[in-house]
Scaffold this motif. Structure first.
Motif, mmCIF file in Angstrom:
data_model
loop_
_atom_site.group_PDB
_atom_site.id
_atom_site.type_symbol
_atom_site.label_atom_id
_atom_site.label_comp_id
_atom_site.label_asym_id
_atom_site.label_seq_id
_atom_site.Cartn_x
_atom_site.Cartn_y
_atom_site.Cartn_z
ATOM 1 N N GLU A 2 -13.440 45.770 22.857
ATOM 2 C CA GLU A 2 -14.703 45.168 23.254
ATOM 3 C C GLU A 2 -14.631 44.842 24.741
ATOM 4 O OE1 GLU A 2 -17.677 41.674 21.642
ATOM 5 O OE2 GLU A 2 -15.564 41.530 21.122
ATOM 6 N N THR A 3 -15.750 45.028 25.453
ATOM 7 C CA THR A 3 -15.832 44.672 26.864
ATOM 8 C C THR A 3 -16.811 43.526 27.006
ATOM 9 O OG1 THR A 3 -15.346 46.932 27.544
ATOM 10 C CG2 THR A 3 -16.373 45.500 29.177
ATOM 11 N N ILE A 42 -16.412 38.294 36.043
ATOM 12 C CA ILE A 42 -15.255 38.551 35.189
ATOM 13 C C ILE A 42 -15.609 39.631 34.175
ATOM 14 C CG2 ILE A 42 -13.600 37.558 33.565
ATOM 15 C CD1 ILE A 42 -14.383 34.787 34.732
ATOM 16 N N GLN A 43 -14.707 40.600 34.038
ATOM 17 C CA GLN A 43 -14.825 41.596 32.987
ATOM 18 C C GLN A 43 -13.552 41.552 32.158
ATOM 19 O OE1 GLN A 43 -16.396 45.681 33.547
ATOM 20 N NE2 GLN A 43 -14.400 46.325 32.788
ATOM 21 N N VAL A 44 -13.719 41.393 30.864
ATOM 22 C CA VAL A 44 -12.589 41.333 29.935
ATOM 23 C C VAL A 44 -12.680 42.529 28.996
ATOM 24 C CG1 VAL A 44 -11.448 40.014 28.113
ATOM 25 C CG2 VAL A 44 -12.603 38.806 29.979
ATOM 26 N N VAL A 45 -11.633 43.332 28.962
ATOM 27 C CA VAL A 45 -11.513 44.397 27.973
ATOM 28 C C VAL A 45 -10.468 43.902 26.987
ATOM 29 C CG1 VAL A 45 -10.906 46.798 27.534
ATOM 30 C CG2 VAL A 45 -12.096 46.177 29.650
ATOM 31 N N THR A 46 -10.888 43.688 25.746
ATOM 32 C CA THR A 46 -10.012 43.056 24.761
ATOM 33 C C THR A 46 -9.950 43.848 23.466
ATOM 34 O OG1 THR A 46 -9.569 41.018 23.515
ATOM 35 C CG2 THR A 46 -11.880 41.532 23.964
ATOM 36 N N ILE A 73 -12.833 39.655 38.762
ATOM 37 C CA ILE A 73 -11.638 39.512 37.933
ATOM 38 C C ILE A 73 -11.727 40.503 36.781
ATOM 39 C CG2 ILE A 73 -10.295 37.971 36.453
ATOM 40 C CD1 ILE A 73 -11.404 35.614 38.054
ATOM 41 N N ASP A 74 -10.720 41.359 36.683
ATOM 42 C CA ASP A 74 -10.604 42.296 35.561
ATOM 43 C C ASP A 74 -9.434 41.859 34.700
ATOM 44 O OD1 ASP A 74 -12.695 44.145 36.152
ATOM 45 O OD2 ASP A 74 -11.450 44.963 37.756
ATOM 46 N N ILE A 75 -9.695 41.686 33.417
ATOM 47 C CA ILE A 75 -8.663 41.267 32.475
ATOM 48 C C ILE A 75 -8.550 42.327 31.387
ATOM 49 C CG2 ILE A 75 -7.999 39.541 30.746
ATOM 50 C CD1 ILE A 75 -9.514 37.464 32.451
ATOM 51 N N HIS A 76 -7.330 42.784 31.154
ATOM 52 C CA HIS A 76 -7.041 43.703 30.054
ATOM 53 C C HIS A 76 -6.191 42.943 29.060
ATOM 54 C CE1 HIS A 76 -7.726 46.401 33.576
ATOM 55 N NE2 HIS A 76 -8.650 46.778 32.725
ATOM 56 N N ASP A 77 -6.758 42.712 27.893
ATOM 57 C CA ASP A 77 -6.148 41.840 26.891
ATOM 58 C C ASP A 77 -5.796 42.623 25.630
ATOM 59 O OD1 ASP A 77 -5.564 39.397 25.355
ATOM 60 O OD2 ASP A 77 -7.486 39.790 24.391
ATOM 61 N N PHE A 78 -4.615 42.342 25.127
ATOM 62 C CA PHE A 78 -4.205 42.921 23.849
ATOM 63 C C PHE A 78 -3.781 41.797 22.903
ATOM 64 C CE2 PHE A 78 -1.471 45.598 21.053
ATOM 65 C CZ PHE A 78 -2.471 46.454 20.630
ATOM 66 N N GLY A 79 -4.644 40.771 22.817
ATOM 67 C CA GLY A 79 -4.417 39.684 21.874
ATOM 68 C C GLY A 79 -3.613 38.516 22.414
ATOM 69 N N ALA A 80 -3.677 38.264 23.718
ATOM 70 C CA ALA A 80 -2.945 37.142 24.310
ATOM 71 C C ALA A 80 -3.519 35.815 23.809
ATOM 72 C CB ALA A 80 -3.018 37.201 25.826
#
Length: 99
Positions: A2-3, A42-46, A73-80
């Motif tokens: 999801e973005t 902020i953009q979060v790719v999770t 801010i670009d955030i790439h998240d894998f369940g943090a």
């Protein structure tokens, strides 16, 4: 996957850039770059679908009572966990402040 996108008020553009964390080893990567004056974007790719409200609350708590520089801010998240997210964002903001 999801973005998510968020915007908050900010000051003048930051002068530096920062990259902290690594999706492979810490479940989270944060990239900060100078942004448009007045806007913290902020953009979060999770990998966690439906987590938008959790991210928004985390950002509101983190940014409350302070004016940050304008950043993308670009955030790439894998369940943090929220604690890891906060730590990485604070690390990146500290790096940008020193540039």
């Amino acid at each position: 996957m999801e973005t998510l996108t968020f915007e908050f008020p900010a000051g003048q553009p930051a002068r530096g850039r920062a990259l902290v964390g690594c999706v492979g080893s810490g479940d989270l990567e944060v990239l900060l770059e100078p942004g448009r004056a007045g806007t913290l974007a902020i953009q979060v790719v999770t990998s966690v679908n439906g987590s938008g409200p959790r991210w928004e609350q985390l950002f509101q708590r983190l940014f409350a009572g302070q004016v940050l520089p304008a950043l993308n801010i670009d955030i790439h998240d894998f369940g943090a966990t929220p604690g890891v997210v906060r730590l990485r964002l604070e690390q990146a903001l500290e790096e940008v402040a020193h540039d």
